[in-house]
Design a protein around this motif. Structure first.
Motif, PDB file in Angstrom:
ATOM      1  N   ASN A  72       2.276  12.448   2.212  1.00  0.00           N
ATOM      2  CA  ASN A  72       1.473  11.281   2.587  1.00  0.00           C
ATOM      3  C   ASN A  72       2.035  10.514   3.776  1.00  0.00           C
ATOM      4  O   ASN A  72       1.406   9.559   4.240  1.00  0.00           O
ATOM      5  CB  ASN A  72       1.369  10.321   1.390  1.00  0.00           C
ATOM      6  N   GLU A  99       2.623   1.634  -3.421  1.00  0.00           N
ATOM      7  CA  GLU A  99       1.737   2.056  -4.510  1.00  0.00           C
ATOM      8  C   GLU A  99       1.346   3.520  -4.375  1.00  0.00           C
ATOM      9  O   GLU A  99       1.292   4.257  -5.368  1.00  0.00           O
ATOM     10  CB  GLU A  99       0.510   1.153  -4.547  1.00  0.00           C
ATOM     11  N   THR A 100       1.086   3.965  -3.139  1.00  0.00           N
ATOM     12  CA  THR A 100       0.760   5.371  -2.914  1.00  0.00           C
ATOM     13  C   THR A 100       1.915   6.266  -3.325  1.00  0.00           C
ATOM     14  O   THR A 100       1.725   7.305  -3.969  1.00  0.00           O
ATOM     15  CB  THR A 100       0.417   5.615  -1.432  1.00  0.00           C
ATOM     16  N   SER A 101       3.139   5.871  -2.958  1.00  0.00           N
ATOM     17  CA  SER A 101       4.302   6.675  -3.288  1.00  0.00           C
ATOM     18  C   SER A 101       4.550   6.715  -4.797  1.00  0.00           C
ATOM     19  O   SER A 101       4.844   7.778  -5.356  1.00  0.00           O
ATOM     20  CB  SER A 101       5.543   6.136  -2.571  1.00  0.00           C
ATOM     21  N   GLU A 154       2.395   6.403  -7.169  1.00  0.00           N
ATOM     22  CA  GLU A 154       1.368   7.272  -7.769  1.00  0.00           C
ATOM     23  C   GLU A 154       1.676   8.753  -7.548  1.00  0.00           C
ATOM     24  O   GLU A 154       1.296   9.605  -8.366  1.00  0.00           O
ATOM     25  CB  GLU A 154       0.004   6.938  -7.184  1.00  0.00           C
ATOM     26  N   SER A 155       2.390   9.064  -6.447  1.00  0.00           N
ATOM     27  CA  SER A 155       2.728  10.452  -6.117  1.00  0.00           C
ATOM     28  C   SER A 155       4.090  10.863  -6.651  1.00  0.00           C
ATOM     29  O   SER A 155       4.561  11.970  -6.356  1.00  0.00           O
ATOM     30  CB  SER A 155       2.687  10.655  -4.598  1.00  0.00           C
ATOM     31  N   GLN A 199       0.828  -1.207   0.000  1.00  0.00           N
ATOM     32  CA  GLN A 199       0.000   0.000   0.000  1.00  0.00           C
ATOM     33  C   GLN A 199       0.861   1.256   0.000  1.00  0.00           C
ATOM     34  O   GLN A 199       0.621   2.179  -0.799  1.00  0.00           O
ATOM     35  CB  GLN A 199      -0.910   0.002   1.231  1.00  0.00           C
ATOM     36  N   VAL A 200       1.879   1.319   0.873  1.00  0.00           N
ATOM     37  CA  VAL A 200       2.698   2.526   0.928  1.00  0.00           C
ATOM     38  C   VAL A 200       3.538   2.667  -0.334  1.00  0.00           C
ATOM     39  O   VAL A 200       3.797   3.795  -0.791  1.00  0.00           O
ATOM     40  CB  VAL A 200       3.582   2.575   2.191  1.00  0.00           C
ATOM     41  N   ASN A 259       5.385  12.567  -2.593  1.00  0.00           N
ATOM     42  CA  ASN A 259       4.828  11.659  -1.589  1.00  0.00           C
ATOM     43  C   ASN A 259       5.106  12.068  -0.147  1.00  0.00           C
ATOM     44  O   ASN A 259       4.488  11.520   0.773  1.00  0.00           O
ATOM     45  CB  ASN A 259       5.356  10.239  -1.810  1.00  0.00           C
TER      46      ASN A 259
END
Length: 274
Positions: free
Chosen positions: A238, A212-214, A216-217, A209-210, A235
């Motif tokens: 976040n 994929e979030t990064s 994307e950012s 999760q962390v 990121n």
């Protein structure tokens, strides 16, 4: 820095622009960055070669070429690979190696000059011990939560140290280990054997999760990281715990604490993590 998300951001950009470009010349301004070739041998091996796919495992980049040799890069703390469409474009500060291409220019920059570049066989083992000994990539679709949980619960270290060991899981570094442990609700100093199967599977999911979030950012930039085009990542906004010691937890308001585990500064929330 950079960790898996930052390297993946760079990989995706370079893989979009490099394949099909021929290396016309190589200018090595800092020879000690080359770990298994002289500047002359390095340039001779690469001149005339055409880029194929750009791959990644863990924190390493493999710039595939059409000949017997390809290029392996570890960015370490402050390495950057930036591609510009204009071969005459102004290069980023601290550029150490310049690849003039048939389509643009590729610059390797490094403020602290800790990065490493190798010529490796295009097929088979690389001969670079740190790369060949990597465990499964953290985003490998073949890696399952159940398999990760079994490996973690058999570990003899703290769960934070397990995550940082690249032989266990390739790509996790200090930032994202802290972030994943926070989201999983697990104290970083917990022994691996004291983590339940359910907790371990939850941690596997929060690692991804962390990441994929990064990705994307655009990755996390505090000071040095730039993506393949030379832009900073977004990121940092976040992050829940990393770099936030003494500040209130974004979830419960308790002050984030700082300790040291496996020689690394480690941030955690004493209330949200148990």
């Amino acid at each position: 820095m950079p960790e898996l998300p930052e390297v993946e951001v760079v990989r995706r950009y370079l893989d979009e622009h490099l394949p099909g470009s021929e290396i016309e010349s190589v200018d090595v301004k800092l020879p000690r960055l080359l770990k298994n070739a002289s500047p002359e041998a390095f340039g001779a091996a690469l001149k005339g070669r055409v880029f194929a796919a750009v791959r990644r495992k863990g924190k390493y980049l493999v710039l595939g070429l059409d000949g017997p040799k390809s290029l392996l890069v570890h960015l370490r703390m402050t390495g950057r690979l930036v591609w510009k469409a204009d071969p005459g474009a102004r290069l980023p500060p601290y550029t150490r190696i310049v690849f003039q291409l048939s389509k643009g220019v590729l610059a390797y920059g490094d403020v602290r000059t800790l990065g490493e570049l190798w010529l490796i066989p295009s097929q088979g083992l690389s001969g670079v011990p740190g790369f060949d000994a990597l465990g499964p990539d953290a985003l490998d679709p073949k890696l399952t939560a159940e398999g990760f949980a079994r490996a973690l619960r058999a570990g003899r270290s703290s769960v934070k140290a397990f995550l940082l060991n690249q032989r266990n899981l390739a790509g996790v570094g200090n930032i994202y280990a802290d972030e994943a442990l926070f989201l999983a609700g697990i104290r970083p100093e917990r022994p691996c054997a004291a983590v339940s199967a359910q907790e371990a599977e939850r941690l596997f999911k929060t690692v991804r999760q962390v990441f994929e979030t990064s990705i994307e950012s655009g990755g996390t930039t505090f000071r040095d990281f730039l993506d393949g085009s030379g832009r900073e990542g977004g990121n940092a906004a976040n992050l829940y715990v990393y770099g936030r010691e003494g500040k209130p937890c974004r979830v419960c308001g308790t002050a984030i604490e700082l300790t040291h585990i496996a020689g690394r500064g480690t941030r955690f929330c004493p209330k949200c993590q148990s």
